[in-house]
Enzyme design. Structure first.
Site, PDB file in Angstrom:
ATOM      1  CE  LYS A   1      27.151  47.421 -63.546  1.00  0.00           C
ATOM      2  NZ  LYS A   1      28.650  46.563 -64.169  1.00  0.00           N
TER       3      LYS A   1
HETATM    4  C1  LIG Z   1      28.312  46.832 -65.732  1.00  0.00           C
HETATM    5  C2  LIG Z   1      29.504  47.395 -66.495  1.00  0.00           C
HETATM    6  C3  LIG Z   1      29.069  48.047 -67.730  1.00  0.00           C
HETATM    7  C4  LIG Z   1      27.915  47.993 -68.489  1.00  0.00           C
HETATM    8  O1  LIG Z   1      27.006  48.611 -67.802  1.00  0.00           O
HETATM    9  P1  LIG Z   1      25.458  47.937 -68.169  1.00  0.00           P
HETATM   10  O2  LIG Z   1      24.768  49.015 -67.469  1.00  0.00           O
HETATM   11  O3  LIG Z   1      25.333  46.686 -67.597  1.00  0.00           O
HETATM   12  O4  LIG Z   1      25.765  48.265 -69.709  1.00  0.00           O
HETATM   13  C5  LIG Z   1      30.470  48.590 -68.340  1.00  0.00           C
HETATM   14  N1  LIG Z   1      31.780  48.410 -67.439  1.00  0.00           N
HETATM   15  C6  LIG Z   1      31.868  47.779 -66.489  1.00  0.00           C
HETATM   16  C7  LIG Z   1      33.241  47.770 -65.787  1.00  0.00           C
HETATM   17  C8  LIG Z   1      30.834  47.292 -65.916  1.00  0.00           C
HETATM   18  O5  LIG Z   1      30.885  46.701 -64.611  1.00  0.00           O
END
Ligand SMILES: *Cc1c(COP(=O)(O)O)cnc(C)c1O
Length: 420
Positions: free
Chosen positions: A206
């Site tokens: 992210k």
């Molecule tokens: C990455 C993501 C998540 C989940 O996050 P994690 O840390 O991987 O559990 C939830 N919603 C969206 C839209 C995402 O892109």
């Protein structure tokens, strides 16, 4: 064939690549000496968990993020998926409740209600933003609807004012899924402050990463925060000095982040704004080169909100090339093949509406014409553009797009001839 034409031959057909071989995809995340120092600081301190006496990295990250978002509270958790689960549980979602989620998102958005024995109800998206359509949200509401989870997909804030207006009228809680939209402003307010609570992911992929997995929940509501904080800690209430009485008063999980992950993200946060500014600049330059290509629909920033550019989604519109809409999907497939051969790491993001994931069998969904069309005719660029120094590589990627588009007549013929 003349020399010039030969040099321009598509790599897919044996020509030279537009992105020279050996061009490395820019790495993400970038790990600096400061990040290493932050992690080493924790290793040297011996204070590894939130429960370690005197541990300050986690609270430090929470305070910094709450301040940035403009809310009173932030709770760091194990990942972005459990963040949604906890936020929903904290507003009272449980067995039999319905939670409206967009049909185009990462699977986690739909999984979170399922873990609470609630039902995700999948609603269609808006064709301009790829985010939850406020009208589709309203149409999905039943007497059992208790929450909505708008997702700021790819970094562009959802239509929050309209969504909040519908939610308020029906007495529905709004939980933002901001996993892809760190640091973005919507109509003068930060994403993360626009609902009852909001969730962020710190996954290594992210825009604000940790060196592994992590998540953040933000809220301005103190009572809600206290439930969130208890839920990540077995449902216990901690004393001000952090001591435990080992009494679980509400249903909880063990969903805490550890000190190393927090320290790494705190270090990344120091340069987050600078990096986001550089990213914004090189992505806009890249998209400015792509925008004139006929039949390519590039993501747009809207005047009333920022864009984190977490993922760049590009659509193929065959009608702009004088073909029928049914050619857009096959065109997308052949364009992806051609771009990958040129050295551009394009890929798809979601190959089906969430409602069609086997895990969600039997969950209700509205009509999803926009979600289906977008999934069929679009592709994405992920990760490569996140590095703040990705500008020069993106210039080569833009060369590749322009080259592929010079062969559009051939590609259209291949698409319509059934070549995938
Ligand atoms: C990455 C993501 C998540 C989940 O996050 P994690 O840390 O991987 O559990 C939830 N919603 C969206 C839209 C995402 O892109």
């Amino acid at each position: 064939m003349s020399e010039g034409r030969a040099m321009d031959r598509l790599a897919m057909l044996g020509g030279a690549r537009a992105v020279p071989r050996g061009t490395a995809m820019p790495e993400w995340p970038v790990v600096t000496a400061a990040d290493r120092e932050a992690v080493n600081r924790v290793l040297d301190s011996g204070k590894f968990t939130a429960m370690a006496s005197g541990e300050r990295e986690i609270a430090g990250l929470e305070e910094a993020w709450a301040k940035r978002v403009g809310v009173r509270h932030c709770a760091a958790v194990a990942n972005g998926t459990i963040a949604i689960q906890i936020a929903l549980a904290a507003v009272g979602i449980g067995p039999g409740d319905e939670v409206v989620v967009p049909a185009l998102s990462f699977v986690a958005t739909g999984l979170a209600p399922v873990h609470l024995q609630a039902t995700p109800v999948f609603a269609d998206i808006d064709p301009a933003t790829y985010n939850l359509s406020p009208a589709a949200f309203e149409a999905a509401i039943t007497p059992r609807t208790r929450a909505v989870v708008p997702v700021h997909l790819h970094g562009l804030p959802a239509e929050m004012d309209a969504i909040r207006e519908v939610a308020e009228r029906h007495g529905i809680a709004v939980i933002e899924d901001a996993a892809q939209a760190h640091g973005v402003v919507y109509r003068g307010r930060h994403v993360g402050s626009l609902g009852s609570a909001a969730t962020f992911s710190l996954n290594v992929s992210k825009n604000l990463p940790t060196c592994g997995e992590g998540g953040l929940v933000t809220t301005d509501d103190t009572a809600l925060y206290e439930r969130i904080a208890a839920m990540r800690q077995f449902g216990e209430t901690l004393a001000k000095d952090g001591t435990r009485d080992y009494i679980s008063r509400i249903m909880g999980w063990n969903a805490k982040i550890n000190a190393i992950q927090a320290a790494f993200t705190r270090s990344q946060l120091e340069r987050f704004d600078t990096e986001q500014m550089q990213r914004d600049q090189h992505v806009r330059t890249f998209l400015t080169r792509l925008a004139p290509l006929p039949g390519l629909v590039v993501p747009r920033a809207l005047p009333d909100r920022g864009h984190a550019w977490h993922i760049l989604r590009l659509r193929c519109d065959a009608t702009a090339l004088g073909r029928t809409p049914s050619s857009s999907g096959p065109l997308r497939a052949i364009v992806c093949r051609a771009l990958r051969a040129e050295g551009v790491p394009v890929s798809r993001y979601q190959s089906m509406p969430l409602s069609e994931q086997p895990v969600f069998q039997g969950c209700p969904a509205g009509e999803l014409p926009v979600t289906r069309a977008v999934i069929e005719d679009s592709f994405t660029l992920q990760k490569a553009h996140l590095n703040p120094a990705a500008g020069p590589v993106l210039e080569r990627y833009a060369d590749a797009f322009e080259k592929v588009w010079r062969h559009m007549d051939l590609l259209i013929r291949m698409a319509e001839g059934g070549a995938r």
